[in-house]
Write an enzyme that holds these catalytic residues in place. Structure first.
Site, PDB file in Angstrom:
ATOM      1  N   SER A 155       0.809  -1.219   0.000  1.00  0.00           N
ATOM      2  CA  SER A 155       0.000   0.000   0.000  1.00  0.00           C
ATOM      3  C   SER A 155       0.842   1.267   0.000  1.00  0.00           C
ATOM      4  CB  SER A 155      -0.950   0.009   1.212  1.00  0.00           C
ATOM      5  OG  SER A 155      -0.227  -0.151   2.422  1.00  0.00           O
ATOM      6  N   ASP A 402      -3.337   6.526  11.754  1.00  0.00           N
ATOM      7  CA  ASP A 402      -2.509   5.883  10.727  1.00  0.00           C
ATOM      8  C   ASP A 402      -1.162   6.605  10.677  1.00  0.00           C
ATOM      9  OD1 ASP A 402      -1.276   4.896   8.486  1.00  0.00           O
ATOM     10  OD2 ASP A 402      -2.958   5.227   7.122  1.00  0.00           O
ATOM     11  N   HIS A 405       1.021   5.282   6.482  1.00  0.00           N
ATOM     12  CA  HIS A 405       0.858   5.846   5.143  1.00  0.00           C
ATOM     13  C   HIS A 405       1.101   7.356   5.176  1.00  0.00           C
ATOM     14  CE1 HIS A 405      -1.489   2.051   5.246  1.00  0.00           C
ATOM     15  NE2 HIS A 405      -0.909   1.884   4.061  1.00  0.00           N
TER      16      HIS A 405
END
Length: 433
Positions: A155, A402, A405
């Site tokens: 990702s 998060d 990312h």
């Protein structure tokens, strides 16, 4: 009657020959002087001494920072693009606006989901002693005419692919681009006028695993076929530019390795220490490249690990905190947290060096150190939540932040600036005097 000048045989063979020889030597001297002056002028104009391949040219007059002619002219060594500092630049950054990117991902659109401090968008990477070339979307699209650029990995590589799509998006007229995703592991963005494809292929461990489904891949037990890559590789082997990564999904002490097929009942399963299984997987990946990739056609790149910022005590905050509410960078030069693994980096380096000995060049794009500083660049809570948050989660935002990312526009745009420089074989030099 005028007297004619006569040329005697002796005069022709001596005096006249000498005159011609002198004239020729003078002409040669003038041409050499002109070439030297021209070379000096061009070097001073560009600010760089660069090496180019035959596949395309880069406008080296366009750079992201201030003029570096004083440090680059009369240069004597290569400048390391990965060694430098972050410089605040709210005039030329961000390179695109979040809301104007037609294909922005909700996982990375931090502004859309409520983040109000947008300073993270305005930072430019400034290498010591030289500049990165300015990203030129049209030049890259022209370079990719009738070609495929494929990002292969997890990702984080997908986030870099989204960044690349956004960087190119504004240079392509409406109706002349499209995104194709049929639910498989391969997603394709196409610029029609260039017949150029910029794609992402989901393969978080590069080799085959039980996490290969692009949607349903979060499983309690992670199993990897460390010696099998064919299922993935057939989708990208013929690409013109390949950008690989694999790191995040290996972060556990041991991996379950399968010898055999997932569809077979006689497979052999064994727990293998993570570093050894990682080494096995990269060996499989490198062997496939050596045999199947067209060396005269393909450019190969490997993105190093992207750091996480999940332990705030590493930069002086309280234990139990993370990137939540962070708005400033880490300023300690050379900082390294526990979100990266130098031993894994060494395995990558050794694998790439071994490939080079076998005649296949894979360039490593070292994003790790420059990304270590950017603890404020993560989405934190400002992203689409795929499942409704519970009251307990809402009361403790640190718990669902998060810190892996990256918001866009943001850090992955710089990764792509570095990739852009390498695609065009941009090699800056600096003054060592």
């Amino acid at each position: 009657m005028a007297k004619k000048n006569s040329i005697l045989p002796g005069e022709y063979s001596g005096t006249t020959t000498m005159d011609i020889r002198c004239s020729f030597q003078t002409l040669v001297a003038v041409l050499v002087a002109a070439l030297v002056v021209g070379a000096i002028y061009l070097t001073a104009e560009s600010g760089y001494l660069v090496q180019e391949d035959d596949g395309g040219e880069l406008d080296h007059n366009q750079t992201n920072g201030n003029s570096t002619s004083e440090t680059t002219k009369n240069s004597g060594g290569r400048c390391d693009l990965f060694s430098g500092k972050w410089v605040y630049d709210n005039e030329s950054y961000p390179l695109y606006k979040e809301e104007e990117c037609s294909f922005m991902s909700d996982q990375l659109a931090c502004g859309k989901f409520g983040r109000s401090d947008l300073d993270y968008q305005h930072w430019r990477w400034q290498p010591h002693h030289c500049d990165l070339p300015r990203f030129n979307a049209t030049a890259l699209l022209e370079r990719l005419r009738n070609k495929r650029l494929v990002f292969v990995g997890d990702s984080l590589n997908r986030g870099q692919w989204v960044s690349m799509v956004c960087l190119l998006d504004k240079a392509i007229p409406k109706g002349r681009k499209y995104m194709h995703n049929n639910g498989s592991s391969l997603i394709t963005f196409k610029a029609k006028d260039y017949n150029a494809k910029i794609e992402f292929y989901w393969a978080p461990l590069l080799v085959e695993s039980n996490s290969d489904d692009p949607v349903s891949h979060r499983l309690p037990e992670r199993i990897v076929r460390a010696q099998a890559i064919e299922k993935h590789a057939r989708h990208w082997t013929d690409a013109d530019v390949l950008v690989f990564n694999t790191y995040l999904w290996w972060r556990r002490p041991q991996m379950d390795v399968l010898w055999g097929s997932f569809n077979s009942t006689d497979g052999i399963y064994k727990q293998v220490e993570m570093l050894r299984s990682y080494e096995m997987a990269l060996k499989t990946w490198s062997d496939w490249l050596e045999i199947h990739v067209n060396r005269t056609k393909s450019q190969l790149f490997f993105m190093t690990m992207s750091p996480t910022h999940e332990r705030a005590e590493e930069w002086g905050k309280s234990v139990g905190e993370n990137c939540y509410n962070e708005t400033k960078q880490i300023t300690e030069e050379g900082y390294r947290g526990r979100g990266t693994d130098p031993k894994m980096m060494k395995i990558v380096e050794n694998t790439i060096e071994d490939l080079q000995k076998r005649g296949l060049n894979v360039e490593m794009i070292n994003i790790t150190q420059l990304t270590e500083y950017r603890k404020e660049g993560h989405p934190s809570i400002y992203r689409k939540q795929w499942e409704p948050l519970t009251e307990e989660q809402i009361s403790n935002p640190i718990g669902y932040s998060d810190c892996i990312h990256w918001c866009l526009p943001g850090v992955p745009d710089v990764w792509n600036e570095l990739l852009y420089a390498h695609i065009f074989n941009f090699v800056p030099y600096f003054n060592i005097a």
